[in-house]
Design a protein around this motif. Structure first.
Motif, PDB file in Angstrom:
ATOM      1  N   LEU A  68      42.045  44.359  42.182  1.00  0.00           N
ATOM      2  CA  LEU A  68      41.237  43.330  41.530  1.00  0.00           C
ATOM      3  C   LEU A  68      40.656  42.347  42.541  1.00  0.00           C
ATOM      4  O   LEU A  68      39.491  41.923  42.415  1.00  0.00           O
ATOM      5  CB  LEU A  68      42.061  42.586  40.479  1.00  0.00           C
ATOM      6  N   THR A  69      41.439  41.984  43.539  1.00  0.00           N
ATOM      7  CA  THR A  69      40.939  41.088  44.590  1.00  0.00           C
ATOM      8  C   THR A  69      39.762  41.738  45.309  1.00  0.00           C
ATOM      9  O   THR A  69      38.726  41.100  45.535  1.00  0.00           O
ATOM     10  CB  THR A  69      42.064  40.749  45.592  1.00  0.00           C
ATOM     11  N   GLY A  70      39.902  43.007  45.656  1.00  0.00           N
ATOM     12  CA  GLY A  70      38.806  43.730  46.315  1.00  0.00           C
ATOM     13  C   GLY A  70      37.583  43.844  45.419  1.00  0.00           C
ATOM     14  O   GLY A  70      36.438  43.700  45.871  1.00  0.00           O
ATOM     15  N   PHE A  71      37.829  44.090  44.138  1.00  0.00           N
ATOM     16  CA  PHE A  71      36.726  44.220  43.186  1.00  0.00           C
ATOM     17  C   PHE A  71      35.982  42.904  43.038  1.00  0.00           C
ATOM     18  O   PHE A  71      34.741  42.861  43.053  1.00  0.00           O
ATOM     19  CB  PHE A  71      37.279  44.684  41.830  1.00  0.00           C
ATOM     20  N   ILE A  72      36.728  41.797  42.908  1.00  0.00           N
ATOM     21  CA  ILE A  72      36.105  40.475  42.771  1.00  0.00           C
ATOM     22  C   ILE A  72      35.340  40.119  44.043  1.00  0.00           C
ATOM     23  O   ILE A  72      34.227  39.588  43.991  1.00  0.00           O
ATOM     24  CB  ILE A  72      37.162  39.409  42.420  1.00  0.00           C
ATOM     25  N   ASP A  73      35.940  40.413  45.194  1.00  0.00           N
ATOM     26  CA  ASP A  73      35.249  40.136  46.456  1.00  0.00           C
ATOM     27  C   ASP A  73      33.964  40.938  46.561  1.00  0.00           C
ATOM     28  O   ASP A  73      32.949  40.452  47.085  1.00  0.00           O
ATOM     29  CB  ASP A  73      36.163  40.441  47.649  1.00  0.00           C
ATOM     30  N   ALA A  74      33.966  42.160  46.054  1.00  0.00           N
ATOM     31  CA  ALA A  74      32.777  43.000  46.117  1.00  0.00           C
ATOM     32  C   ALA A  74      31.702  42.509  45.160  1.00  0.00           C
ATOM     33  O   ALA A  74      30.508  42.731  45.369  1.00  0.00           O
ATOM     34  CB  ALA A  74      33.145  44.443  45.789  1.00  0.00           C
ATOM     35  N   MET A  75      32.100  41.847  44.079  1.00  0.00           N
ATOM     36  CA  MET A  75      31.157  41.354  43.087  1.00  0.00           C
ATOM     37  C   MET A  75      30.505  40.021  43.499  1.00  0.00           C
ATOM     38  O   MET A  75      29.481  39.646  42.938  1.00  0.00           O
ATOM     39  CB  MET A  75      31.867  41.150  41.733  1.00  0.00           C
ATOM     40  N   LYS A  76      31.102  39.358  44.469  1.00  0.00           N
ATOM     41  CA  LYS A  76      30.539  38.075  44.899  1.00  0.00           C
ATOM     42  C   LYS A  76      29.197  38.330  45.571  1.00  0.00           C
ATOM     43  O   LYS A  76      29.038  39.294  46.316  1.00  0.00           O
ATOM     44  CB  LYS A  76      31.490  37.392  45.888  1.00  0.00           C
ATOM     45  N   PRO A  77      28.252  37.417  45.322  1.00  0.00           N
ATOM     46  CA  PRO A  77      26.950  37.596  45.996  1.00  0.00           C
ATOM     47  C   PRO A  77      27.108  37.393  47.510  1.00  0.00           C
ATOM     48  O   PRO A  77      27.877  36.545  47.959  1.00  0.00           O
ATOM     49  CB  PRO A  77      26.085  36.497  45.382  1.00  0.00           C
ATOM     50  N   LYS A  78      26.431  38.196  48.218  1.00  0.00           N
ATOM     51  CA  LYS A  78      26.494  38.099  49.682  1.00  0.00           C
ATOM     52  C   LYS A  78      25.434  37.117  50.167  1.00  0.00           C
ATOM     53  O   LYS A  78      24.313  37.098  49.700  1.00  0.00           O
ATOM     54  CB  LYS A  78      26.309  39.460  50.302  1.00  0.00           C
ATOM     55  N   ASP A  79      25.798  36.318  51.086  1.00  0.00           N
ATOM     56  CA  ASP A  79      24.870  35.304  51.620  1.00  0.00           C
ATOM     57  C   ASP A  79      23.920  35.907  52.594  1.00  0.00           C
ATOM     58  O   ASP A  79      24.019  36.714  53.362  1.00  0.00           O
ATOM     59  CB  ASP A  79      25.651  34.153  52.276  1.00  0.00           C
TER      60      ASP A  79
END
Length: 79
Positions: A68-79
């Motif tokens: 879930l942590t990896g999934f949430i991190d992947a869903m964050k918009p990239k700057d």
């Protein structure tokens, strides 16, 4: 005195009765100890199985958390 000693040490005398009673008591204690040893072994086995199941569940929760942590991190918009 001789009669008294015979009464004490004879086959049905005080010492023989005390020996018989002590032997009986020791036998009862031995049986109780064996019973307790069996109960302790069963409890130890049960607790080991429960601990193993808990450890498996915790490991699964950790893996789910990491996913879930990896999934949430992947869903964050990239700057």
């Amino acid at each position: 005195l001789s009669s008294y000693i015979k009464d004490l040490t004879g086959p049905v005398g005080t010492l023989a009765q005390s020996t018989t009673q002590a032997t009986s008591t020791i036998s009862e204690f031995t049986e109780e100890k064996a019973s307790l040893d069996e109960k302790i072994a069963a409890m130890t086995e049960r607790y080991m199985a429960q601990f193993s199941a808990m450890e498996t569940a915790v490991t699964g929760f950790k893996k789910t958390g990491e996913f879930l942590t990896g999934f949430i991190d992947a869903m964050k918009p990239k700057d």
